[in-house]
Motif scaffolding. Sequence first.
Motif, PDB file in Angstrom:
ATOM      1  N   THR A 151       3.716   1.896   1.215  1.00  0.00           N
ATOM      2  CA  THR A 151       3.095   0.785   0.861  1.00  0.00           C
ATOM      3  C   THR A 151       3.902  -0.450   1.089  1.00  0.00           C
ATOM      4  O   THR A 151       3.479  -1.581   1.079  1.00  0.00           O
ATOM      5  CB  THR A 151       2.857   0.934  -0.823  1.00  0.00           C
ATOM      6  N   GLY A 152       5.175  -0.158   1.016  1.00  0.00           N
ATOM      7  CA  GLY A 152       6.284  -1.487   1.052  1.00  0.00           C
ATOM      8  C   GLY A 152       6.689  -1.970  -0.420  1.00  0.00           C
ATOM      9  O   GLY A 152       7.213  -2.844  -0.655  1.00  0.00           O
ATOM     10  N   ILE A 153       6.036  -1.565  -1.304  1.00  0.00           N
ATOM     11  CA  ILE A 153       6.266  -1.842  -2.836  1.00  0.00           C
ATOM     12  C   ILE A 153       7.545  -1.268  -3.145  1.00  0.00           C
ATOM     13  O   ILE A 153       8.364  -1.688  -3.596  1.00  0.00           O
ATOM     14  CB  ILE A 153       4.930  -1.608  -3.711  1.00  0.00           C
ATOM     15  N   ILE A 154       7.568   0.417  -3.300  1.00  0.00           N
ATOM     16  CA  ILE A 154       8.678   0.919  -3.779  1.00  0.00           C
ATOM     17  C   ILE A 154       8.610   2.064  -2.556  1.00  0.00           C
ATOM     18  O   ILE A 154       7.518   2.470  -2.294  1.00  0.00           O
ATOM     19  CB  ILE A 154       8.838   1.730  -4.835  1.00  0.00           C
ATOM     20  N   ASP A 155       9.717   2.293  -1.907  1.00  0.00           N
ATOM     21  CA  ASP A 155       9.590   3.187  -0.676  1.00  0.00           C
ATOM     22  C   ASP A 155      10.780   4.180  -0.581  1.00  0.00           C
ATOM     23  O   ASP A 155      12.111   3.633  -1.000  1.00  0.00           O
ATOM     24  CB  ASP A 155       9.740   2.354   0.575  1.00  0.00           C
ATOM     25  N   ASN A 156      10.475   5.715  -0.962  1.00  0.00           N
ATOM     26  CA  ASN A 156      11.629   6.536  -0.576  1.00  0.00           C
ATOM     27  C   ASN A 156      11.107   7.592   0.305  1.00  0.00           C
ATOM     28  O   ASN A 156      11.493   8.572   0.369  1.00  0.00           O
ATOM     29  CB  ASN A 156      11.696   7.136  -2.033  1.00  0.00           C
ATOM     30  N   ASP A 157      10.478   7.160   1.329  1.00  0.00           N
ATOM     31  CA  ASP A 157      10.008   8.459   2.277  1.00  0.00           C
ATOM     32  C   ASP A 157      10.985   9.086   2.918  1.00  0.00           C
ATOM     33  O   ASP A 157      10.718  10.081   3.453  1.00  0.00           O
ATOM     34  CB  ASP A 157       8.861   7.924   3.206  1.00  0.00           C
ATOM     35  N   SER A 158      12.077   8.593   3.064  1.00  0.00           N
ATOM     36  CA  SER A 158      13.419   9.308   3.631  1.00  0.00           C
ATOM     37  C   SER A 158      14.076  10.382   2.705  1.00  0.00           C
ATOM     38  O   SER A 158      14.666  10.996   3.344  1.00  0.00           O
ATOM     39  CB  SER A 158      14.532   8.111   4.010  1.00  0.00           C
ATOM     40  N   LYS A 159      13.381  10.358   1.595  1.00  0.00           N
ATOM     41  CA  LYS A 159      13.946  11.470   0.733  1.00  0.00           C
ATOM     42  C   LYS A 159      12.792  12.341   0.641  1.00  0.00           C
ATOM     43  O   LYS A 159      13.009  13.521  -0.249  1.00  0.00           O
ATOM     44  CB  LYS A 159      14.200  10.998  -0.510  1.00  0.00           C
ATOM     45  N   TRP A 160      11.315  12.365   1.024  1.00  0.00           N
ATOM     46  CA  TRP A 160      10.726  13.395   1.015  1.00  0.00           C
ATOM     47  C   TRP A 160       9.814  13.830   2.542  1.00  0.00           C
ATOM     48  O   TRP A 160       9.477  14.768   2.612  1.00  0.00           O
ATOM     49  CB  TRP A 160       9.514  13.337   0.044  1.00  0.00           C
ATOM     50  N   ARG A 161      10.275  13.128   3.481  1.00  0.00           N
ATOM     51  CA  ARG A 161       9.986  13.287   4.818  1.00  0.00           C
ATOM     52  C   ARG A 161      11.279  13.718   5.572  1.00  0.00           C
ATOM     53  O   ARG A 161      11.059  14.173   6.642  1.00  0.00           O
ATOM     54  CB  ARG A 161       9.288  12.133   5.496  1.00  0.00           C
ATOM     55  N   GLU A 333       7.246   6.339  11.818  1.00  0.00           N
ATOM     56  CA  GLU A 333       7.106   4.980  11.999  1.00  0.00           C
ATOM     57  C   GLU A 333       7.401   4.017  10.748  1.00  0.00           C
ATOM     58  O   GLU A 333       7.994   2.890  10.800  1.00  0.00           O
ATOM     59  CB  GLU A 333       5.739   4.587  12.526  1.00  0.00           C
ATOM     60  N   ASN A 334       6.903   4.386   9.508  1.00  0.00           N
ATOM     61  CA  ASN A 334       7.192   3.797   8.359  1.00  0.00           C
ATOM     62  C   ASN A 334       8.693   3.593   8.208  1.00  0.00           C
ATOM     63  O   ASN A 334       9.254   2.634   7.692  1.00  0.00           O
ATOM     64  CB  ASN A 334       6.580   4.522   7.044  1.00  0.00           C
ATOM     65  N   THR A 335       9.588   4.732   8.442  1.00  0.00           N
ATOM     66  CA  THR A 335      10.876   4.704   7.990  1.00  0.00           C
ATOM     67  C   THR A 335      11.674   3.785   8.898  1.00  0.00           C
ATOM     68  O   THR A 335      12.517   3.182   8.398  1.00  0.00           O
ATOM     69  CB  THR A 335      11.555   5.897   8.212  1.00  0.00           C
ATOM     70  N   THR A 336      10.742   3.642  10.319  1.00  0.00           N
ATOM     71  CA  THR A 336      11.560   2.630  11.142  1.00  0.00           C
ATOM     72  C   THR A 336      11.697   1.265  10.654  1.00  0.00           C
ATOM     73  O   THR A 336      12.726   0.486  10.998  1.00  0.00           O
ATOM     74  CB  THR A 336      10.978   2.979  12.593  1.00  0.00           C
ATOM     75  N   GLY A 337      10.581   1.023   9.765  1.00  0.00           N
ATOM     76  CA  GLY A 337      10.511  -0.441   9.524  1.00  0.00           C
ATOM     77  C   GLY A 337      11.846  -0.711   8.429  1.00  0.00           C
ATOM     78  O   GLY A 337      12.222  -1.821   8.232  1.00  0.00           O
ATOM     79  N   TYR A 338      12.293   0.340   7.783  1.00  0.00           N
ATOM     80  CA  TYR A 338      13.435   0.218   6.893  1.00  0.00           C
ATOM     81  C   TYR A 338      14.913   0.566   7.615  1.00  0.00           C
ATOM     82  O   TYR A 338      15.853   0.224   7.025  1.00  0.00           O
ATOM     83  CB  TYR A 338      13.491   1.387   5.878  1.00  0.00           C
ATOM     84  N   PHE A 339      14.851   1.137   8.834  1.00  0.00           N
ATOM     85  CA  PHE A 339      16.184   1.393   9.114  1.00  0.00           C
ATOM     86  C   PHE A 339      16.218   1.339  10.727  1.00  0.00           C
ATOM     87  O   PHE A 339      16.348   2.186  11.357  1.00  0.00           O
ATOM     88  CB  PHE A 339      16.494   3.174   8.893  1.00  0.00           C
TER      89      PHE A 339
END
Length: 796
Positions: A151-161, A333-339
């Motif tokens: 969502t871009g609101i809170i993001d922790n997908d690098s911890k479950w993907r 692709e979502n994670t690339t936005g953060y890293f």
Amino acid sequence: MMLKTMKPVSDRIERLRQSYVNTKPSICYQRAKIYTESHKKTEGKPIILRRAQAFYDFCAQFQVRIFEDELIVGTAGKFRRTGILTPEYSWQWVDKEMDTFPTRPQDPYQITPDQCDVVRAEIFPYWHGKSLEEHFLAALPEETARIAVDTGIIDNDSKWRQAVGEITPDYEGHLFVKGYGGILKEAEEKLAALDYLNAEDIDRIHYYQATILSAKAIILLANRYADLAESMAADEADATRKAELKEIARVCRRVPECPPQSFHEATQFIWFVQLGGIITENPLALNPGRYDQFMYPYYAADMDKGALDKAGAKELIHALWLKYSEWVWTISENTTGYFAGYNQFQNLTVGGKKRDGSDATNELTYLCLEATDEVRTHQPGLSVRVQSDCPPEFLYAVSDLVSKGTGFPAIHNDQAGTQMLLQAGYEPEDARDWNNCGCVVPHFRQTGQWTSAVNVNFAAAMEYALNEGKSRLTGEKMGLDAKPLADYSSYQEIEDATFEQVGNLIHHSVVSTVIAQKLHSEMVPRPFLSTCIGHCLEEGKDLSRGGAKYNVGPVLTGIGLAVVANSLAVIKKLVFEDKVTTLVELDAAMNADWEGYDALRTKAQAVVKYGNDDDYVDAIARDLANYYYRKTRAYKDNFGSPFNSAFMGISNYIPTGRIVGATPCGRKATKPITEGVSPFAGSDVKSPLAAMRSSAKMNHDVHTGGTLLNLRLSEDLVSTPKGKRDLGGIIRAYFSLGAFHVQFNTLSSETLRKAQKNPEDYKDLLVRVAGYSTQFVNLSPEMQEAIIARSAHGSY
């Protein structure tokens, strides 16, 4: 063998560097295939043993390769720049996205349709219903999932993907002392003392069995490289390369099974450990740590006996830097936005003080600075620790590297880092022995921690406070209930409502984190990386279950500190103090994305902004940061450790901005917000010193997840010896105020525009994104523009 070269970068290293710069990362599915077949054969066994067996099977079955010119060997796939797949963590996003891997805008990977077919037919079917991602999404409460999943609101997908990563192997006190042969022997001895009849021993029995398998696996892998090198040497016609291959074989026979006895052996040992982590986890932030400290004894000994010269040492350092840079972290692709930028956050730290408090700089410290300039790779992430009494020549060398425009090094206040770890409960000697983890997180080599657990969007929280709990872009209810903006009667009421919405995002961040923590310990224990921490071996406990000496609470990263402070200052000034506008008009202007409200926007932009040393707005930022610390610290994780706050910077301020409408400070909808404790791009109009003073007003010592300040200086400002000395002086002054970190871009906008126009001519141009540097041409146009938009200060 003495390794000699007469130039800063040898011909060999230049060939390797060109290959790295010009080769697009490719996906290799062999790791996923071998792991899948192994798991099919071990069903019903304890999961930690299944994980260790899969690692062993990979080390036994994978086709090892030694590429042309290599001195340090080992890859996790068939390509020199390889990304791997880890379906036990997640496969659904890969299935959804891999057809567009080669064409996606940020961090594309090469993969063929035939490879995709094999992955879908032979690997993914087994993992249906078994991956960490699926279990996490099923366990997440609906109200948390609404704001926490892509969502871009809170993001922790690098911890479950993805895997966790985020450790620093203990070379100095454990790995180099024992070697994996010693670890294997110790695990066997401890296993022999346990009994299945004692229920408390059963988990430890499984742990030691997994440790034994993991140690045997990495030794086996090294010996397979030795076999290959010997075979290649037998067929090699060139006498020089034949000798190199024989030396590679000898080194791989010794390490990592035995403690290293030379600089070359220690370098290869490090890479085998790094490679083991890559194979098992595809990890973020597997940090080399204090390289100049644990490697110096081998460097000094080889130099003293004439087995090595500086040029040969530097060639090995260059080779290691290239290995760090070649492997590719495979992310959604979502994670690339953060890293963004193929970055793996392998933070290597030099300088600072020793455990006893004395100066730690040595000859190798300077060689690392020089090597980073010479080879110009984006990894490792080079950090320096600067103490108040550091050698003047070291500070000048740091400033000189800054002037080269690569964004290296990240510069840290030695005393503040120590204070952060003392605040987190470390023993004083361990606190003084800190290294950086990932971006800017003070860390220690016997620590288990999620240093980048969740990104928290402060600007979204403010939007919900000002827009009845709803997104201004979609109208969807995403936050707590809030009244219409026009109904607020005071500035304080608005500030309190904003902070309350931030608190709600913290709550859901903690919920998502503790669920992920629990699932990691149950589903993806970490037997190989646990071998890197001596305390795990002593306790018989995996890292995922708290086996490290220090189990520090996860870090929540606040994003948008400056844009929220700026916006609240506008409301306070224009609405409640000067009364030149109303909340109704301001609300309408934001709903219109400022179109038709040019005069009001001009007034909003004229209100003093964070980053200009004005307490009017800086105090708001400090209050918000203090609230964030108190609220975050009130929660505890699965090990009973308090959560930690941070204002570190990755590329997270780009995707978080995309979901936020126009803000009171004059920012337009969907535009980037702000990272770390940095000013909003272009708003720090006074001087870098003023921006530093604003940043220093935050209480850096309590934000133990790290604080980051990004600044941009003109090339001319640091091009002379005087300019470099002046830069060292302002760094000292900034750190004297208690601040923790600063880093600089010094490339001109003209150079960056040329790189945009002719990317083929600028493939190795490095820039500082946030907590890391990467190739400018590997960033999306949006990310490139965000960097160019930063103020380029022409004077101090």
